[in-house]
Write a protein that holds these residues in place. Structure first.
Motif, mmCIF file in Angstrom:
data_model
loop_
_atom_site.group_PDB
_atom_site.id
_atom_site.type_symbol
_atom_site.label_atom_id
_atom_site.label_comp_id
_atom_site.label_asym_id
_atom_site.label_seq_id
_atom_site.Cartn_x
_atom_site.Cartn_y
_atom_site.Cartn_z
ATOM 1 N N VAL A 23 0.832 -1.204 0.000
ATOM 2 C CA VAL A 23 0.000 0.000 0.000
ATOM 3 C C VAL A 23 0.868 1.256 0.000
ATOM 4 O O VAL A 23 0.612 2.204 -0.761
ATOM 5 N N SER A 24 1.904 1.270 0.829
ATOM 6 C CA SER A 24 2.777 2.452 0.929
ATOM 7 C C SER A 24 3.462 2.749 -0.396
ATOM 8 O O SER A 24 3.458 3.892 -0.878
ATOM 9 N N ILE A 25 4.072 1.725 -0.993
ATOM 10 C CA ILE A 25 4.782 1.928 -2.262
ATOM 11 C C ILE A 25 3.817 2.284 -3.372
ATOM 12 O O ILE A 25 4.085 3.181 -4.187
ATOM 13 N N TRP A 26 2.676 1.623 -3.414
ATOM 14 C CA TRP A 26 1.677 1.874 -4.461
ATOM 15 C C TRP A 26 1.168 3.309 -4.414
ATOM 16 O O TRP A 26 1.068 3.976 -5.447
ATOM 17 N N VAL A 27 0.867 3.799 -3.230
ATOM 18 C CA VAL A 27 0.377 5.179 -3.097
ATOM 19 C C VAL A 27 1.432 6.178 -3.557
ATOM 20 O O VAL A 27 1.127 7.136 -4.285
ATOM 21 N N ILE A 28 2.688 5.975 -3.160
ATOM 22 C CA ILE A 28 3.766 6.877 -3.575
ATOM 23 C C ILE A 28 3.946 6.843 -5.078
ATOM 24 O O ILE A 28 4.110 7.889 -5.738
ATOM 25 N N LEU A 29 3.899 5.658 -5.678
ATOM 26 C CA LEU A 29 4.068 5.545 -7.128
ATOM 27 C C LEU A 29 2.952 6.249 -7.880
ATOM 28 O O LEU A 29 3.180 6.824 -8.951
ATOM 29 N N LEU A 30 1.768 6.220 -7.351
ATOM 30 C CA LEU A 30 0.637 6.853 -8.039
ATOM 31 C C LEU A 30 0.590 8.359 -7.843
ATOM 32 O O LEU A 30 0.022 9.077 -8.684
ATOM 33 N N THR A 31 1.173 8.849 -6.759
ATOM 34 C CA THR A 31 1.004 10.264 -6.442
ATOM 35 C C THR A 31 2.273 11.102 -6.514
ATOM 36 O O THR A 31 2.202 12.297 -6.817
ATOM 37 N N MET A 32 3.447 10.510 -6.258
ATOM 38 C CA MET A 32 4.647 11.327 -6.125
ATOM 39 C C MET A 32 5.838 10.822 -6.927
ATOM 40 O O MET A 32 6.925 11.384 -6.836
ATOM 41 N N ALA A 33 5.649 9.761 -7.704
ATOM 42 C CA ALA A 33 6.753 9.230 -8.503
ATOM 43 C C ALA A 33 6.895 10.027 -9.794
ATOM 44 O O ALA A 33 6.141 10.970 -10.065
ATOM 45 N N SER A 34 7.884 9.649 -10.594
ATOM 46 C CA SER A 34 8.120 10.322 -11.869
ATOM 47 C C SER A 34 6.883 10.240 -12.754
ATOM 48 O O SER A 34 6.101 9.278 -12.678
ATOM 49 N N TYR A 35 6.702 11.237 -13.601
ATOM 50 C CA TYR A 35 5.491 11.341 -14.423
ATOM 51 C C TYR A 35 5.291 10.138 -15.343
ATOM 52 O O TYR A 35 4.161 9.833 -15.750
ATOM 53 N N ASP A 36 6.379 9.439 -15.707
ATOM 54 C CA ASP A 36 6.272 8.318 -16.644
ATOM 55 C C ASP A 36 6.068 6.977 -15.946
ATOM 56 O O ASP A 36 6.030 5.934 -16.603
ATOM 57 N N VAL A 37 5.927 6.973 -14.614
ATOM 58 C CA VAL A 37 5.650 5.728 -13.896
ATOM 59 C C VAL A 37 4.144 5.493 -13.922
ATOM 60 O O VAL A 37 3.404 5.923 -13.020
ATOM 61 N N VAL A 38 3.696 4.839 -14.968
ATOM 62 C CA VAL A 38 2.271 4.551 -15.174
ATOM 63 C C VAL A 38 2.145 3.129 -15.709
ATOM 64 O O VAL A 38 3.107 2.541 -16.207
ATOM 65 N N GLY A 39 0.932 2.584 -15.620
ATOM 66 C CA GLY A 39 0.664 1.284 -16.193
ATOM 67 C C GLY A 39 1.533 0.183 -15.617
ATOM 68 O O GLY A 39 1.660 0.016 -14.404
ATOM 69 N N ILE A 40 2.172 -0.580 -16.518
ATOM 70 C CA ILE A 40 2.990 -1.714 -16.117
ATOM 71 C C ILE A 40 4.181 -1.294 -15.280
ATOM 72 O O ILE A 40 4.711 -2.076 -14.485
#
Length: 262
Positions: free
Chosen positions: A49-66
């Protein structure tokens, strides 16, 4: 390279889950390590949950999808390696100390270490960067600092022996809170937009509050050793709360990170 890392991440994630849950299932439904099984059983889900939330909200703009799945797998591989390093440098075995030996004092540092490792990896994913390798570099600097400080505390005050041999629950509470607090501070120090390795090292200086925190922990532990007959769980909970409040307060003082796409 990404395909290889994806497969390696899947393998290490499977290894982590197999090793993590095998002993929990082997011990079921015996009473040994009952509380530890519940606590350890939920930790991988909290990491997700922690990593997933960060990836969706605060990671690089191209971290999407797969790529979200890719970095989650990398996160579990990171935790797998981090737990191995905890066992080697901090003398804490999540399965053996908490479940097999039913040592409740070890539950706190094991859980705190797991969450500290997760925090540093999640923090390293914040901000924009050119690829996966910047996450490993930035997070690696934070992980090294986290391990070295925890190792220094253990060397000076012997917290590991007091937890694993003496089963000092108060010491376990304080140490677990420190591992989370230091992980939060170093997570922020590991985050931000990537410009260069040198700039990353300079920006990592934002994590300086972890040094006085480690110094405070050493002083508290030495005091506890000398006046152990006058201390108890209440004082340990209070000191653990001080560590966590200090970390949160310092994070509030540091420059905020921008969200995804900002």
């Amino acid at each position: 390279t990404e395909a290889f890392l994806f497969l390696a991440g899947m393998y290490l994630t499977a290894r982590l889950f197999y090793r993590w849950y095998k002993l929990l299932l082997d011990a079921w439904p015996r009473d040994r390590g009952k509380i530890a099984r519940y606590v350890l059983g939920i930790l991988p889900a909290l990491a997700f949950v922690s990593i997933w939330v960060i990836l969706l909200t605060m990671a690089s703009y191209d971290v999407v999808g797969i790529w979200v799945f890719f970095y989650i797998l990398m996160g579990y591989a990171w935790i797998y390696a981090g737990v191995f390093l905890m066992e080697r440098f901090l003398d804490l075995s999540p399965a053996y100390d908490t479940v097999y030996l039913d040592n409740r004092a070890a539950i706190f540092p094991v859980a705190g270490g797991f969450l500290g490792l997760t925090s540093i990896y999640a923090g390293a994913n914040t901000g924009n960067g050119p690829g996966w390798w910047v996450v490993l570099i930035a997070g690696g600097v934070g992980l090294i600092a986290w391990l070295l400080l925890a190792f220094a505390i253990n060397t000076v005050s012997g917290v590991s022996e007091r937890i694993t041999v003496d089963r000092d629950i108060g010491c376990g509470i304080r140490n677990g809170a420190y591992l989370i607090a230091s992980g939060l501070i170093l997570a922020r120090a590991s985050g931000g937009d990537w410009t260069s390795f040198y700039a990353t090292l300079i920006e990592f200086s934002l994590g300086w509050p972890v040094i006085p925190l480690a110094g405070l922990v050493i002083l508290v532990e030495l005091f506890m050793i000398r006046h152990s007959e006058k201390t108890g769980l209440t004082s340990s909970v209070l000191w653990g709360s001080v560590y966590l409040i200090y970390a949160i307060y310092m994070l509030m003082l540091l420059p905020p990170l921008s969200g995804k796409g900002v």
